[in-house]
Structure formats: C-alpha cells, structure tokens
Design an enzyme around this catalytic site. Sequence first.
Site, PDB file in Angstrom:
ATOM      1  N   ALA A  63      36.618 -28.399  -2.016  1.00  0.00           N
ATOM      2  CA  ALA A  63      36.506 -27.257  -1.120  1.00  0.00           C
ATOM      3  C   ALA A  63      36.586 -25.995  -1.977  1.00  0.00           C
ATOM      4  CB  ALA A  63      37.654 -27.295  -0.115  1.00  0.00           C
ATOM      5  N   GLY A 102      37.413 -32.335  -1.684  1.00  0.00           N
ATOM      6  CA  GLY A 102      36.389 -32.322  -0.640  1.00  0.00           C
ATOM      7  C   GLY A 102      35.079 -32.919  -1.138  1.00  0.00           C
ATOM      8  N   GLU A 105      35.345 -36.469  -0.789  1.00  0.00           N
ATOM      9  CA  GLU A 105      35.314 -36.765   0.654  1.00  0.00           C
ATOM     10  C   GLU A 105      33.880 -36.776   1.185  1.00  0.00           C
ATOM     11  OE1 GLU A 105      38.432 -33.731   1.347  1.00  0.00           O
ATOM     12  OE2 GLU A 105      39.382 -35.279   2.579  1.00  0.00           O
ATOM     13  N   GLU A 125      43.902 -32.740  -4.701  1.00  0.00           N
ATOM     14  CA  GLU A 125      44.509 -31.760  -3.790  1.00  0.00           C
ATOM     15  C   GLU A 125      46.016 -31.639  -3.986  1.00  0.00           C
ATOM     16  OE1 GLU A 125      42.131 -33.859  -2.972  1.00  0.00           O
ATOM     17  OE2 GLU A 125      40.797 -33.030  -1.443  1.00  0.00           O
TER      18      GLU A 125
END
Length: 684
Positions: A63, A102, A105, A125
């Site tokens: 992210a 992310g 993911e 993370e």
Amino acid sequence: MTSPVRTELHEDVLVIISDNPPVNALSAAVRQGLQAGIREGAENDAVKAIVVRCDGRTFHAGADITEFGKPPQQPGLPELLDELEKVAKPTIAAIHGTALGGGLEVTLACNYRIAVPSAKLGVPEVKLGLLPGAGGTQRLPRIVGVEQALQMAVFGNPVSAGAAEKSGLVDKVVEGDLADAAIAFAREVASKDDHPVSSTRNDMLPNLAEADRILEEFKQKNGRKIRGFDAPAANMRCIRAAVELPYEEGVKIEREEFMKLMTGDQSKAQRHLFFAERQAAKIDDVPADTPLIDIQKVGIIGAGTMGGGIAMNFLSAGIPVTTVEMRQEALERGRGVVGKNYQGNVKGGRMTEAQAKGAMDLWTGTLDYADLADCDLVIEAVFENMDVKKEVFQKLDQHVKQGAILASNTSYLDIDEIAAATGRPEFVVGTHFFSPANIMKLLEVVRGEKTSKSVLATVMKLAKKIGKVAVVAGVCDGFIGNRMLKPRQVEANKLIMEGAKPWDIDRVFVEFGFPMGPFQMSDLAGLDIGWHRDENRVETLRDELCAKGRWGQKTGKGFYDYDENRRGSPSDEVEAMIAKWAEKEGKEQRHISDEEIRERCLYTMVNEGARILEEGMAQRASDIDVVWIYGYGWPRYTGGPMMWADLTGLDKIVAGLEKHAAEMPEWPMSSLLKEKAASGGTFN
Ligand code: 3H9
C-alpha cells in the site's frame, strides 16, 4: 492525468500493467486503474484469462504508506481485491522484484502466482506496526498453512521465489521473460474448469485445537523477540480467526485489528522510522548528483575488535581490505577472530563456505603503511586518544594517494583537530562504527568543518552498500549517540546515590522496552574499562567495585552477582557499598519512584537531543531517532527518543525536567524544547 495502469490485450489474455515508480506502491490512482482493468477483463468475452504485472523495478511493494492517516480514497484495497478474486476468469499475478504487503495481497487474490527466481515475497506490515489488512491474514494461511503464515506475518521477512514455490505460495518459478511467461501460463490454465480461490480454500488449515497448539508453541519460542510490540499479537489473532471463522467473518476481525493498529501510537512511530531511515541518507546541502569517489580498495588501521569488525563489512561486500598493525602477532590474532566470525556465519547458515572463503581471500595484513598507498578509503580504528590518532593521520597523509578518503573511527574526538594534522582536511571524515561493527547497523558519519561534499556523498553511498544505516553528525563531544548517553548515565549514577537501586533503574529501562538497563549494560561491557588499575586508589564507587574484582559479567560479579549461566541477581554487597558511598558524599537515601527515574534518565536525553538540534549537530530530529534505534536499542515501537517525546507531549517533558531542575543543574533546558512545548509544536 494519465493513469499509472494500462491494459494490453494479447488475443485472449488481458494484461494489466502498473507503472508507478519507484516501487509501484498501491496508491489511489493505481487502485482505480487496477479496478478499471479488472472490469475490462471481466466484461470482455474475448478475454479468457487476466494477468496482473508491473513495469519498473518491482511488483507492487505494498500500500502507499504516504496515504496512511489521510482521508481514504476509493476503491479501498480490501474491496478491490475481493472484486479481483470474484472475477469468473483465471487471474495470474506475475511477480518480479518484491511483492510486499498489499502487493502480496494482490497476488493472493489472484488464482495463480508465478515469479522470476530473484523475486521476493512477504508481508512486512508488522515492521510498520500493522498487519496485512487487505485480506492477507485470511488468505495467506489458507495457502501456506498457519505455521508459515505466522512466520511471515509476525516477523515480516520476505521469502525467496524458490521457498515460495515449495510452500505453495508460488505456483511456478519461471526463467526468461516474465511478460511472455505469464501469457503462456495464462493460456495453459485457461482451459481448466476450476481455479483455486484463496478465500474459500480450507485444505491447508488445521483444526482450531491444532492451530492453538501451533500458536502457543510459536509464542513460547518467540515471546522475547516481540516483547512490547502490539502488531505481532494482532497478526496472531487474525491468523487464528482465519482458522476459526469463515473468510467473511475473519476479514471483519482483520479490519478491526488493522484500524486499531493504524490509529495507535506504535504504528505512527514505526511508520515514522520507515521514512526517517530513508531521510537520514540525504544531506540537505549535498545534491544527489554530487560526484562520488570510486572505492575499490579499503585500508584499515588496527586489527583489534573494532578494526576486524569494520573490515568484515567491506570483505563481505566484496571490497578488498588491507589492514595495518604494529606487530605480526596482532595481525595474526585479528585474522583469527575474523576467520572465526565468518565460520560462525557459515555454521548459522548465513553464508556458504565459499562465500566465507571468498571474503577472507580479500583480506591482506601488513606492518607497513606504504602498503596503503593505493587505497581509496582508509579507516583508522586505533586507541581513542587524540595524540595517537593525530600521529596515525600524519602517517596516512604521507603514504596514502591524494584523493583518497581518510576516516577516523572515533566515538568522541574532534574530527577537525584530527583533520588539521593532515594537509588535506577536506578528505577527512569521521566514521563512528558501533560494536560489534560487523553486526550493528548504525554508522555515525561525522562531518568536519572542511569535509568535502564528495567525501560525504561517497561515505553515505558506501554505507548503504555495506548494509549500514548512516546518519550525519556534526563535530561535538560524543556526536549524537554518545552525547545523549551521557545525561542518562550521569543521572542513573546520581540516582543510585540518592536511594534508587541499580536493579530498579534497570527494570524501568527494560519495562520501557530497552533490552537492558544502564547497570546491566555496564556489567556486560566491563566496569574495568578505563579503570586506572590501582587497587589501592579507591576514590569512587566504581573504583571500589573494580578493586574488589567486581568487573562485571566477565568476573561473575559487577553491580549484580552472576550465576554460571550469566543470570544476574541483586547484590547485597553492592547495596551496602552504595549506601556507604552515599553517606560519604552526604547524600540522603530516599524512595525514588519509577516516574522520577524516567524523567531524570530519559527526559534529559530528549533535552540533550533538542540541544543537538539547536546547535545544528544533527540535521533533523528523525536522524536522532535513527541513531538511538539502530545504535543503542531504544525500543522501535516508540519511534526513537524525539518521536517518543512528541507522542508523550513536549509540555509534559518540560514539566518533568523543571520538576527536577534543582537536582540536575548539569542539563540546562534547551530553548528549542521550551519553545516547541510552549507553542504546542513537535520535533517530527
Ligand atoms: C500495506 O501494504 C498495508 C496493506 O496490507 C493493507 C492496506 C489496506 N509506500 O526503500 P527504498 C518509497 S503497508 C510509499 O529507498 P529500496 C521510499 O520511501 C506497506 N512509498 O528503496 C523511497 O522514497 P524516497 C507494506 C514507498 O530499493 C522510495 O520508495 N509494504 C513505499 O532500498 C524507494 O524506497 C512495505 O512495508 C510504500 N509502500 O527498497 C514495503 N515503499 O526515494 C516498504 C517504498 O523519497 N518498502 N517507498 O526516499 C520497502 O521495504 C522498500 O522500499 C523496498 C525497496 C524493499 C520495496
């Protein structure tokens, strides 16, 4: 504005390509582009399979951290990935570089993952005080199992493509051109009737009792490493939820836990450190295009603990090192220690035998300064004494070629004075390594008054190459780190005379999150360091400890008594000694609260940090944080001393300092700290 995401239709395969340098972070524009691409693929009947890949140096590295804490923009990553997973056509993630957070993911929401051999995959993370918050804690264990998911999420370290293939995280490691391989792979799977969907897979999940057993064992084994951090436990709770609950329920727990972490101080502090570390590499008045000095060969003066450790950094990075010593035995001993350290790395699986040998082969020892003539950088690591250092630098000036960098590994001394001993002060710089120098990540780069920009830029670049985090400091006593250590040590020493017990002070530090307190630290380092060695001259508590053989862990007793496993326990003898010295110095022993210990030992450090900033000895508050995190074991989850002060409230720090002002005349209040506290400002 053009989208950072484009699509290419290769007959029956739609390829969605992101290009968002430098690391393809999943910013709002990327998410919007991905959504448009996914919908295009889903709606076009000619499309039989969809490939997701990136241009540039890496697959999505996560992210976009710069968006955290700002108003959310649509689509959110979790919703986007649910949409991706629901597409009724096979989806393939094609991975190069680092698929992180992310980014990983995104790949988990695809049906298939292929990767080039050099790719790395991970969910880091936790290092930002977070957890994989876009379904990652629910999908990952369904693909790789609970044990592997715990390992990846709780420590945040990436795995190689090869390891990922073994664990089932990657379906195929592909050689050659990834874009072509992805299309070929897509066609191969397009004809299949069923495709694995991560969120509905249950074959890798154990039953809850088994998951609880795994979790318990994991906690037992790793409790110490994650002490004090909130995020690891939150990651564990989410992974447990993946076993206990259906996906739709599990992601709700994940969302709750993610938001709790995201809005908490620990993640704020850890995200601060992520950027602080990268910022530290930049020197405000040294432009990015400053010409660099080519470093092909390094010279080191001294084969002792420090010199040997420093040498290993370069040897491991493939840079030849020539070490100068005064006697052949010292060279032999130094070489022996370095060799042993490398063997330790081989045994620990951190290096292959061939790599260790390769590193040792790059090392040459000599007794003659003339052998340093062609070095591009020489680091002096001799005894911390100004006269000795000056003499070394005069010799270097005579023997080493012009244009080479001459560096002093000093922890306190005046670089300008050392530089003045040479005819080329612009090539002199301080490089303060931390012990053990082959392991500790911090490097304080001390900028002398005349140090040239080229020299600075070269040292900063080289630091990254040898795996260090470098921070620039100005010339002052103890630079950034040791200068701030002083108030802490002085106050701790005063506090034990006023009634605090050494073990109480240490406990307060450990509870705060340090690996150990100041007295445990002294015992570990050795109380005899710098001692005059005259048992009959007992003028201080430390003299008495040393005279009585209480040198610390190495003699089995110091401030603490140690058992055969080096476990320390409070010493009655030391307590009596302290009481006697306190009486002698006219200090009344009183009860001292934990709060007072924190205020006098830690607030004074913040104050010293503020003075360092005020005097321009550090470029920015975050540099000070980086020094203390990487050099002195300050707990990461507080963000470093200056960030911790910001989060605590500078007015509270000032009030705490003012409360004890009478007992601490040594540390006048920093005007910067006072100003910021009064105006409601912060350091970071
Ligand atoms: C996440 O994904 C949460 C989700 O689970 C849930 C969401 C709902 N964002 O490190 P470098 C910048 S959390 C924004 O020097 P390298 C970096 O600041 C995220 N910016 O390069 C630097 O800027 P500058 C999980 C980022 O080659 C520049 O890129 N992911 C981001 O040594 C170059 O970086 C991570 O935690 C980002 N995500 O290393 C991965 N990443 O040039 C974090 C980097 O202005 N990133 N920047 O100083 C890394 O670990 C390393 O950057 C990486 C490259 C290994 C990728």
